[in-house]
Design an enzyme around this catalytic site. Sequence first.
Site, short mmCIF file in Angstrom:
data_model
loop_
_atom_site.label_atom_id
_atom_site.label_comp_id
_atom_site.label_asym_id
_atom_site.label_seq_id
_atom_site.Cartn_x
_atom_site.Cartn_y
_atom_site.Cartn_z
N ASP A 1 -7.40 -1.90 -0.29
CA ASP A 1 -6.44 -2.89 0.20
C ASP A 1 -7.18 -4.21 0.36
OD1 ASP A 1 -4.86 -4.48 1.94
OD2 ASP A 1 -3.92 -2.72 2.83
N ASP B 1 -9.72 -0.91 4.05
CA ASP B 1 -8.51 -1.50 4.64
C ASP B 1 -8.82 -2.08 6.02
OD1 ASP B 1 -5.74 -1.92 5.38
OD2 ASP B 1 -5.20 -0.24 4.07
N ASP C 1 -3.27 2.64 8.34
CA ASP C 1 -2.20 3.18 7.49
C ASP C 1 -1.92 4.64 7.80
OD1 ASP C 1 -2.23 0.64 6.44
OD2 ASP C 1 -2.88 1.23 4.41
N HIS D 1 0.80 -1.23 0.00
CA HIS D 1 0.00 0.00 0.00
C HIS D 1 0.84 1.27 0.00
CE1 HIS D 1 -4.48 0.97 1.08
NE2 HIS D 1 -4.05 1.65 0.05
N HIS E 1 -6.53 -1.96 8.09
CA HIS E 1 -5.59 -1.15 8.88
C HIS E 1 -5.84 0.34 8.64
CE1 HIS E 1 -3.71 -5.05 7.77
NE2 HIS E 1 -3.43 -5.06 9.06
N ASP F 1 -6.68 -6.68 2.03
CA ASP F 1 -6.79 -7.25 3.38
C ASP F 1 -8.01 -6.72 4.15
OD1 ASP F 1 -6.08 -4.84 4.75
OD2 ASP F 1 -3.96 -5.39 4.81
N GLU G 1 -1.97 -4.93 -2.31
CA GLU G 1 -1.70 -5.96 -1.30
C GLU G 1 -2.16 -7.37 -1.70
OE1 GLU G 1 0.19 -5.54 1.44
OE2 GLU G 1 0.19 -3.35 1.76
N HIS H 1 4.25 0.63 4.48
CA HIS H 1 2.87 0.43 4.01
C HIS H 1 1.85 0.73 5.12
CE1 HIS H 1 1.91 -4.08 5.12
NE2 HIS H 1 2.61 -3.50 6.07
MG MG Z 1 -3.29 -0.76 3.60
MG MG Z 2 -4.06 -3.33 5.23
#
Ligand code: MG
Ligand code: MG
Length: 305
Positions: free
Chosen positions: A227, A125, A129, A102, A127, A229, A272, A142
């Site tokens: 992303d 995402d 980030d 990312h 996350h 994930d 990702e 990332h």
């Molecule tokens: Mg990300």
């Molecule tokens: Mg992520």
Amino acid sequence: MVSGLQKKTVSIIGSQMDMGAVRKGVDMGPLAIRHAGLIRMIRDIGYQVKDCGDILPMVATSEGNPRMRYEKEINEANERLFHRVLEIHEDQEFPVILGGDHSIAAGSVSAAAQHFGKIGLLWIDAHGDFNDDRITPTGNIHGMPLSAVCGCGPDSLVSFTEARVDPHNVAVIGAREMDPEEIKKLKSKGVSVYAISDIHISGIRKIMEDAIAVVTDGTEGIHLSFDMDALDPEDAPGVGTPVLNGLTSREGFIICEMLSDIHRLLAIDLVETNPLLDNRNVTGRLAAELIITCLGKTDYQSFGI
Ligand code: MG
Ligand code: MG
């Protein structure tokens, strides 16, 4: 208002970047998504397609600063990506940027902000980030690109442009693994974060309506940074940092369908995807399907039968 979806040509560009993450393999993400048939699939729904190839990072000789590992190599690749994506925008084409980890969004999002001015940013995402070199627990870049493009550091990741995204026009959807300092920082800067628990309570449609209001408020359009994930590992096993309790693929498609319906997309990052951890490229194929859904893939209902 120029919407990406009204443009005739989709330009695909990849970045074979994996130095922003720990686990190796996301550098092959662009290849996996192309092998899933992305170019044919986009042509089949009526667009011209240009494949602009991939950005190949320079070979790293050392990790460098442990709080921003591979900073030099990532910045060098992102500066090239920034200029290539900026050219795509200037040519009135619609960029689809394939990662790669990312960290590439520091280049791609900045290009949209440079070209369009005030943009909204939808960040799908697991996350946040939103780390920087001061608060990062890992030194993995990332985990920092959203913060960097918002002007919340590290500035060195976006040194090639003055263009930034206003955090008040940023929405994160699907978050479920964030660091405590990162959460405080997201809140203090005014980013709208919709955690997975919010989606469980309110449903993805309601969350997307709220998020769309945030990212379209006074903006020229929406840059989508997706992303893989964000999705549950059951549906998308081929990602570098899988996190349980994710979005279902159905919820991922609803996100993309709703974006397609409002005709405000300016660009798409799809990042990702890690073929080394995947199962018969199911994640690469899902990524390709999500992209063409954003671009307006016609389904059964749309025929009006
Ligand atoms: Mg990300
Ligand atoms: Mg992520």
